[in-house]
Design a protein around this motif. Sequence first.
Motif, PDB file in Angstrom:
ATOM      1  N   SER A  26       0.837  -1.195   0.000  1.00  0.00           N
ATOM      2  CA  SER A  26       0.000   0.000   0.000  1.00  0.00           C
ATOM      3  C   SER A  26       0.882   1.258   0.000  1.00  0.00           C
ATOM      4  CB  SER A  26      -0.900  -0.027   1.229  1.00  0.00           C
ATOM      5  OG  SER A  26      -1.776   1.065   1.210  1.00  0.00           O
ATOM      6  N   THR A  27       0.247   2.406  -0.126  1.00  0.00           N
ATOM      7  CA  THR A  27       0.943   3.687  -0.190  1.00  0.00           C
ATOM      8  C   THR A  27       1.729   3.947   1.087  1.00  0.00           C
ATOM      9  OG1 THR A  27      -0.850   4.523  -1.542  1.00  0.00           O
ATOM     10  CG2 THR A  27       0.619   6.138  -0.592  1.00  0.00           C
ATOM     11  N   GLY A  28       2.981   4.333   0.920  1.00  0.00           N
ATOM     12  CA  GLY A  28       3.858   4.525   2.064  1.00  0.00           C
ATOM     13  C   GLY A  28       3.633   5.818   2.815  1.00  0.00           C
ATOM     14  N   PHE A  29       3.521   6.919   2.106  1.00  0.00           N
ATOM     15  CA  PHE A  29       3.373   8.221   2.748  1.00  0.00           C
ATOM     16  C   PHE A  29       2.010   8.803   2.439  1.00  0.00           C
ATOM     17  CE2 PHE A  29       8.144   8.342   2.223  1.00  0.00           C
ATOM     18  CZ  PHE A  29       8.390   8.055   3.561  1.00  0.00           C
ATOM     19  N   GLY A  30       1.580   9.691   3.321  1.00  0.00           N
ATOM     20  CA  GLY A  30       0.297  10.346   3.149  1.00  0.00           C
ATOM     21  C   GLY A  30       0.346  11.377   2.035  1.00  0.00           C
ATOM     22  N   PRO A  31      -0.798  12.006   1.766  1.00  0.00           N
ATOM     23  CA  PRO A  31      -0.859  12.997   0.681  1.00  0.00           C
ATOM     24  C   PRO A  31      -0.010  14.227   0.986  1.00  0.00           C
ATOM     25  CG  PRO A  31      -2.948  12.868   1.859  1.00  0.00           C
ATOM     26  CD  PRO A  31      -2.066  11.812   2.434  1.00  0.00           C
ATOM     27  N   ASP A  32       0.600  14.762  -0.057  1.00  0.00           N
ATOM     28  CA  ASP A  32       1.366  15.997   0.042  1.00  0.00           C
ATOM     29  C   ASP A  32       0.488  17.128  -0.458  1.00  0.00           C
ATOM     30  OD1 ASP A  32       3.617  14.705   0.939  1.00  0.00           O
ATOM     31  OD2 ASP A  32       4.375  14.371  -1.089  1.00  0.00           O
ATOM     32  N   LYS A  33       0.311  18.110   0.385  1.00  0.00           N
ATOM     33  CA  LYS A  33      -0.551  19.240   0.089  1.00  0.00           C
ATOM     34  C   LYS A  33      -1.946  18.715  -0.240  1.00  0.00           C
ATOM     35  CE  LYS A  33       3.304  22.088  -0.858  1.00  0.00           C
ATOM     36  NZ  LYS A  33       4.510  21.455  -1.179  1.00  0.00           N
ATOM     37  N   GLU A  34      -2.416  18.790  -1.456  1.00  0.00           N
ATOM     38  CA  GLU A  34      -3.739  18.269  -1.776  1.00  0.00           C
ATOM     39  C   GLU A  34      -3.675  17.110  -2.753  1.00  0.00           C
ATOM     40  OE1 GLU A  34      -5.495  21.841  -3.076  1.00  0.00           O
ATOM     41  OE2 GLU A  34      -5.568  22.659  -1.076  1.00  0.00           O
ATOM     42  N   GLU A 124       8.321  20.281   2.432  1.00  0.00           N
ATOM     43  CA  GLU A 124       7.376  19.186   2.238  1.00  0.00           C
ATOM     44  C   GLU A 124       7.099  18.520   3.578  1.00  0.00           C
ATOM     45  OE1 GLU A 124       8.023  16.543  -1.078  1.00  0.00           O
ATOM     46  OE2 GLU A 124       9.611  17.858  -1.757  1.00  0.00           O
ATOM     47  N   ASP A 125       5.837  18.386   3.909  1.00  0.00           N
ATOM     48  CA  ASP A 125       5.459  17.669   5.113  1.00  0.00           C
ATOM     49  C   ASP A 125       5.180  16.228   4.729  1.00  0.00           C
ATOM     50  OD1 ASP A 125       5.657  19.919   6.694  1.00  0.00           O
ATOM     51  OD2 ASP A 125       3.583  20.502   6.327  1.00  0.00           O
ATOM     52  N   ILE A 126       6.078  15.348   5.098  1.00  0.00           N
ATOM     53  CA  ILE A 126       5.911  13.935   4.781  1.00  0.00           C
ATOM     54  C   ILE A 126       5.305  13.263   6.003  1.00  0.00           C
ATOM     55  CG2 ILE A 126       7.100  11.812   4.171  1.00  0.00           C
ATOM     56  CD1 ILE A 126       9.174  13.511   2.765  1.00  0.00           C
ATOM     57  N   THR A 127       4.161  12.646   5.791  1.00  0.00           N
ATOM     58  CA  THR A 127       3.453  11.997   6.890  1.00  0.00           C
ATOM     59  C   THR A 127       3.345  10.493   6.630  1.00  0.00           C
ATOM     60  OG1 THR A 127       1.325  12.378   5.828  1.00  0.00           O
ATOM     61  CG2 THR A 127       2.087  14.052   7.376  1.00  0.00           C
ATOM     62  N   LEU A 128       3.036   9.767   7.683  1.00  0.00           N
ATOM     63  CA  LEU A 128       2.832   8.333   7.547  1.00  0.00           C
ATOM     64  C   LEU A 128       1.601   8.061   6.700  1.00  0.00           C
ATOM     65  CD1 LEU A 128       3.455   7.195  11.222  1.00  0.00           C
ATOM     66  CD2 LEU A 128       4.946   6.811   9.279  1.00  0.00           C
ATOM     67  N   GLY A 129       1.738   7.142   5.770  1.00  0.00           N
ATOM     68  CA  GLY A 129       0.614   6.733   4.940  1.00  0.00           C
ATOM     69  C   GLY A 129      -0.015   5.459   5.478  1.00  0.00           C
TER      70      GLY A 129
END
Length: 156
Positions: A26-34, A124-129
Motif C-alpha cells: 500500500s501507499t507509504g506516505f500520506g498525501p502531500d498538500k492536496e 514538504e510535510d511527509i506523513t505516515l501513509g
Amino acid sequence: MIKKSNVIIAIGAAIMAIVAIFVMFSTGFGPDKELESVRGSVFTIMFGSSTMGYRPIPGLIVGFVLLIVGAVTALISGFLPGKAGMIGFGLTLVLLAAGATLFAFAPSMYVATNKDLMSVSIPEDITLGIGLILTMVFGYLGAVLALFGAYSNLKA
C-alpha cells in the motif's frame, strides 16, 4: 508436551507478521498538500527506485527483516514446550515490536536518506501513509499475541 493453545497463538502471531509484510504494498506516505502521495508503496520507499531516484533506506530494510524473522520465530515458538516456548515467544515479541517501531520513523529516515531530492524552497510535510500505519498495527498485534504466548508458557 505441546499445548494446542500455544500452536494457535503462534500461528496467530505469524499471520499478523505476514499481514504486516503484505500491507507494505500500500501507499507509504500520506498525501502531500492536496495531492496523493506519488512516492509509491512502502516497498518502493524501502528498497529505493532507480527510476524515481530514491535511495534504499537501511532502517526500513532492518525493520522488514525483523518482521520476517519474527514470523519464523513465532511459528517455531508454538512447538517449544515450557520455558523454551516462553523464551521463543519473548524473542518474537522483541523482534515484532522493534520491527514495527522502525516503521514509525520512516518519514525522518526517508528525508535523511534522500535529502538531496527534497526541495529547499518548498518545505514538504511527509506523513505516515496507510501502508506504514498498517505495518505498525499488525506488527504490534503480532507482538501482543507473542506476549500472551510467553505469559501462558510462564504459567505452565
